[in-house]
Design a protein around this motif. Structure first.
Motif, PDB file in Angstrom:
ATOM      1  N   MET A   1       0.846  -1.162   0.000  1.00  0.00           N
ATOM      2  CA  MET A   1       0.000   0.000   0.000  1.00  0.00           C
ATOM      3  C   MET A   1       0.900   1.237   0.000  1.00  0.00           C
ATOM      4  SD  MET A   1      -3.124   1.004   2.589  1.00  0.00           S
ATOM      5  CE  MET A   1      -2.179   0.991   4.069  1.00  0.00           C
ATOM      6  N   LYS A   2       0.427   2.277  -0.655  1.00  0.00           N
ATOM      7  CA  LYS A   2       1.182   3.525  -0.775  1.00  0.00           C
ATOM      8  C   LYS A   2       0.372   4.686  -0.210  1.00  0.00           C
ATOM      9  CE  LYS A   2       3.612   2.079  -4.911  1.00  0.00           C
ATOM     10  NZ  LYS A   2       3.942   2.373  -6.291  1.00  0.00           N
ATOM     11  N   CYS A   3       1.095   5.728   0.187  1.00  0.00           N
ATOM     12  CA  CYS A   3       0.462   6.959   0.658  1.00  0.00           C
ATOM     13  C   CYS A   3      -0.316   7.580  -0.507  1.00  0.00           C
ATOM     14  CB  CYS A   3       1.530   7.937   1.161  1.00  0.00           C
ATOM     15  SG  CYS A   3       0.866   9.570   1.618  1.00  0.00           S
ATOM     16  N   ILE A   4      -1.525   8.054  -0.226  1.00  0.00           N
ATOM     17  CA  ILE A   4      -2.350   8.631  -1.295  1.00  0.00           C
ATOM     18  C   ILE A   4      -1.890  10.036  -1.687  1.00  0.00           C
ATOM     19  CG2 ILE A   4      -4.382   7.237  -0.777  1.00  0.00           C
ATOM     20  CD1 ILE A   4      -5.529   9.614   0.773  1.00  0.00           C
ATOM     21  N   GLN A   5      -0.982  10.613  -0.903  1.00  0.00           N
ATOM     22  CA  GLN A   5      -0.510  11.958  -1.225  1.00  0.00           C
ATOM     23  C   GLN A   5       0.874  11.945  -1.885  1.00  0.00           C
ATOM     24  OE1 GLN A   5      -1.508  14.758   1.682  1.00  0.00           O
ATOM     25  NE2 GLN A   5      -0.516  16.466   0.694  1.00  0.00           N
TER      26      GLN A   5
ATOM     27  N   SER B   1       2.833   8.824  -2.417  1.00  0.00           N
ATOM     28  CA  SER B   1       3.123   7.477  -2.948  1.00  0.00           C
ATOM     29  C   SER B   1       4.244   6.747  -2.211  1.00  0.00           C
ATOM     30  CB  SER B   1       3.458   7.556  -4.442  1.00  0.00           C
ATOM     31  OG  SER B   1       2.362   8.046  -5.155  1.00  0.00           O
ATOM     32  N   SER B   2       4.585   7.179  -1.028  1.00  0.00           N
ATOM     33  CA  SER B   2       5.596   6.492  -0.229  1.00  0.00           C
ATOM     34  C   SER B   2       4.995   5.202   0.339  1.00  0.00           C
ATOM     35  CB  SER B   2       6.059   7.389   0.919  1.00  0.00           C
ATOM     36  OG  SER B   2       6.903   6.672   1.791  1.00  0.00           O
ATOM     37  N   GLU B   3       5.835   4.189   0.497  1.00  0.00           N
ATOM     38  CA  GLU B   3       5.383   2.924   1.081  1.00  0.00           C
ATOM     39  C   GLU B   3       5.735   2.834   2.564  1.00  0.00           C
ATOM     40  OE1 GLU B   3       6.663  -0.396  -1.264  1.00  0.00           O
ATOM     41  OE2 GLU B   3       5.557   0.284  -3.022  1.00  0.00           O
ATOM     42  N   LYS B   4       6.303   3.897   3.118  1.00  0.00           N
ATOM     43  CA  LYS B   4       6.661   3.938   4.538  1.00  0.00           C
ATOM     44  C   LYS B   4       5.461   4.447   5.328  1.00  0.00           C
ATOM     45  CE  LYS B   4      11.517   4.837   3.596  1.00  0.00           C
ATOM     46  NZ  LYS B   4      12.600   5.798   3.750  1.00  0.00           N
ATOM     47  N   LEU B   5       4.666   3.491   5.819  1.00  0.00           N
ATOM     48  CA  LEU B   5       3.430   3.844   6.514  1.00  0.00           C
ATOM     49  C   LEU B   5       3.431   3.262   7.918  1.00  0.00           C
ATOM     50  CD1 LEU B   5       0.984   2.992   3.604  1.00  0.00           C
ATOM     51  CD2 LEU B   5       1.821   5.248   4.223  1.00  0.00           C
ATOM     52  N   LYS B   6       2.768   3.952   8.827  1.00  0.00           N
ATOM     53  CA  LYS B   6       2.612   3.468  10.201  1.00  0.00           C
ATOM     54  C   LYS B   6       1.151   3.085  10.400  1.00  0.00           C
ATOM     55  CE  LYS B   6       3.373   4.675  15.027  1.00  0.00           C
ATOM     56  NZ  LYS B   6       2.123   4.387  15.656  1.00  0.00           N
ATOM     57  N   HIS B   7       0.945   1.803  10.725  1.00  0.00           N
ATOM     58  CA  HIS B   7      -0.401   1.289  11.007  1.00  0.00           C
ATOM     59  C   HIS B   7      -0.613   1.273  12.520  1.00  0.00           C
ATOM     60  CE1 HIS B   7      -1.300  -0.240   6.936  1.00  0.00           C
ATOM     61  NE2 HIS B   7       0.014  -0.349   6.839  1.00  0.00           N
ATOM     62  N   PRO B   8      -1.857   1.368  12.966  1.00  0.00           N
ATOM     63  CA  PRO B   8      -2.114   1.293  14.416  1.00  0.00           C
ATOM     64  C   PRO B   8      -1.760  -0.103  14.953  1.00  0.00           C
ATOM     65  CG  PRO B   8      -4.180   1.424  13.176  1.00  0.00           C
ATOM     66  CD  PRO B   8      -3.078   1.572  12.201  1.00  0.00           C
ATOM     67  N   ASP B   9      -1.475  -0.162  16.238  1.00  0.00           N
ATOM     68  CA  ASP B   9      -1.106  -1.438  16.862  1.00  0.00           C
ATOM     69  C   ASP B   9      -2.261  -2.430  16.873  1.00  0.00           C
ATOM     70  OD1 ASP B   9       1.439  -0.473  17.354  1.00  0.00           O
ATOM     71  OD2 ASP B   9       0.917   0.265  19.359  1.00  0.00           O
ATOM     72  N   LYS B  10      -3.466  -1.940  17.049  1.00  0.00           N
ATOM     73  CA  LYS B  10      -4.638  -2.810  17.123  1.00  0.00           C
ATOM     74  C   LYS B  10      -5.332  -2.866  15.769  1.00  0.00           C
ATOM     75  CE  LYS B  10      -8.721  -3.635  19.913  1.00  0.00           C
ATOM     76  NZ  LYS B  10      -9.574  -3.132  20.966  1.00  0.00           N
ATOM     77  N   GLN B  11      -5.543  -4.089  15.272  1.00  0.00           N
ATOM     78  CA  GLN B  11      -6.196  -4.256  13.984  1.00  0.00           C
ATOM     79  C   GLN B  11      -7.695  -4.008  14.103  1.00  0.00           C
ATOM     80  OE1 GLN B  11      -5.203  -8.276  12.852  1.00  0.00           O
ATOM     81  NE2 GLN B  11      -3.227  -7.672  12.037  1.00  0.00           N
ATOM     82  N   SER B  12      -8.253  -3.353  13.059  1.00  0.00           N
ATOM     83  CA  SER B  12      -9.701  -3.135  13.005  1.00  0.00           C
ATOM     84  C   SER B  12     -10.122  -3.032  11.542  1.00  0.00           C
ATOM     85  CB  SER B  12     -10.094  -1.872  13.776  1.00  0.00           C
ATOM     86  OG  SER B  12      -9.575  -0.726  13.136  1.00  0.00           O
TER      87      SER B  12
ATOM     88  N   LEU C   1      -6.640   4.246  10.855  1.00  0.00           N
ATOM     89  CA  LEU C   1      -6.010   5.522  10.531  1.00  0.00           C
ATOM     90  C   LEU C   1      -4.522   5.240  10.303  1.00  0.00           C
ATOM     91  CD1 LEU C   1      -6.174   8.609  10.195  1.00  0.00           C
ATOM     92  CD2 LEU C   1      -5.753   8.782  12.660  1.00  0.00           C
ATOM     93  N   VAL C   2      -4.072   5.458   9.063  1.00  0.00           N
ATOM     94  CA  VAL C   2      -2.687   5.183   8.679  1.00  0.00           C
ATOM     95  C   VAL C   2      -1.961   6.510   8.530  1.00  0.00           C
ATOM     96  CG1 VAL C   2      -1.233   4.141   6.893  1.00  0.00           C
ATOM     97  CG2 VAL C   2      -3.412   3.079   7.495  1.00  0.00           C
ATOM     98  N   LYS C   3      -0.698   6.538   8.963  1.00  0.00           N
ATOM     99  CA  LYS C   3       0.101   7.768   8.850  1.00  0.00           C
ATOM    100  C   LYS C   3       1.308   7.492   7.967  1.00  0.00           C
ATOM    101  CE  LYS C   3       2.458  11.333  11.482  1.00  0.00           C
ATOM    102  NZ  LYS C   3       2.740  11.895  12.777  1.00  0.00           N
ATOM    103  N   CYS C   4       1.551   8.394   7.002  1.00  0.00           N
ATOM    104  CA  CYS C   4       2.719   8.296   6.135  1.00  0.00           C
ATOM    105  C   CYS C   4       3.926   8.819   6.911  1.00  0.00           C
ATOM    106  CB  CYS C   4       2.516   9.103   4.850  1.00  0.00           C
ATOM    107  SG  CYS C   4       3.966   9.096   3.777  1.00  0.00           S
TER     108      CYS C   4
ATOM    109  N   CYS D   1       5.650  11.989   4.509  1.00  0.00           N
ATOM    110  CA  CYS D   1       5.064  13.341   4.416  1.00  0.00           C
ATOM    111  C   CYS D   1       4.181  13.699   5.607  1.00  0.00           C
ATOM    112  CB  CYS D   1       4.284  13.488   3.111  1.00  0.00           C
ATOM    113  SG  CYS D   1       2.748  12.540   3.039  1.00  0.00           S
ATOM    114  N   GLY D   2       3.858  12.723   6.469  1.00  0.00           N
ATOM    115  CA  GLY D   2       3.043  12.996   7.647  1.00  0.00           C
ATOM    116  C   GLY D   2       1.539  12.975   7.399  1.00  0.00           C
ATOM    117  N   HIS D   3       1.115  12.729   6.154  1.00  0.00           N
ATOM    118  CA  HIS D   3      -0.314  12.706   5.828  1.00  0.00           C
ATOM    119  C   HIS D   3      -0.996  11.513   6.518  1.00  0.00           C
ATOM    120  CE1 HIS D   3      -3.926  13.442   3.515  1.00  0.00           C
ATOM    121  NE2 HIS D   3      -3.930  12.173   3.107  1.00  0.00           N
ATOM    122  N   GLU D   4      -2.185  11.737   7.058  1.00  0.00           N
ATOM    123  CA  GLU D   4      -2.965  10.677   7.691  1.00  0.00           C
ATOM    124  C   GLU D   4      -4.212  10.425   6.862  1.00  0.00           C
ATOM    125  OE1 GLU D   4      -1.860  11.175  12.402  1.00  0.00           O
ATOM    126  OE2 GLU D   4      -3.690  12.121  11.673  1.00  0.00           O
ATOM    127  N   PHE D   5      -4.550   9.144   6.697  1.00  0.00           N
ATOM    128  CA  PHE D   5      -5.752   8.788   5.933  1.00  0.00           C
ATOM    129  C   PHE D   5      -6.309   7.464   6.460  1.00  0.00           C
ATOM    130  CE2 PHE D   5      -1.948   7.352   3.834  1.00  0.00           C
ATOM    131  CZ  PHE D   5      -2.215   6.062   3.384  1.00  0.00           C
TER     132      PHE D   5
END
Length: 127
Positions: free
Chosen positions: A1-5, A7-18, A22-25, A28-32
């Motif tokens: 998966m890539k950042c929508i702003q 296109s970086s693949e360096k993303l931080k996912h939350p610890d708890k799956q649901s 809310l993913v953070k790049c 660039c720091g963009h959250e989506f």
């Protein structure tokens, strides 16, 4: 998966799956928000052992008495079906299949069997 702003693949996912996360790049720091679909395990993992119960009819004259004792011992067990027991009695079977029982039910049934002088055979179901 890539950042929508960016296109970086360096993303931080939350610890708890649901189902909605809310993913953070990290670039660039963009959250989506992302819809997530995690696979459900195919095999149900129970903490309990499951047994299959059998009763052997000693003689035709004891059939009715055994049926009544079994009915009183097994009432309230989760998967016990009285109609199946009754059908086996009416068919004249000499070995009755009583159904599946959890280990905690088997622990309660065994002392009742001793009290009523009746023997049920329990075989563990191996998966």
């Amino acid at each position: 998966m890539k950042c929508i702003q960016c296109s970086s693949e360096k993303l931080k996912h939350p610890d708890k799956q649901s189902s909605m996360e809310l993913v953070k790049c990290l670039s660039c720091g963009h959250e989506f928000y992302v819809h997530c679909f995690y696979p459900i395990p195919d095999v149900f993992q129970s903490k309990h052992k499951i047994y299959l119960g059998y009763f052997s009819v000693s003689s035709p004259k004891d059939t009715v008495a055994s049926f009544i004792k079994l009915k009183s011992i097994l009432k309230g067990c989760e998967w016990f079906q009285l109609s199946k027991l009754e059908a086996q009695k009416l068919e004249g079977k000499t070995k009755w299949e009583l159904g599946q029982f959890l280990d905690i039910e088997v622990e309660k049934i065994r002392p009742l069997c001793k009290q009523k002088n009746i023997e049920i055979e329990f075989n563990e179901i191996k998966e």
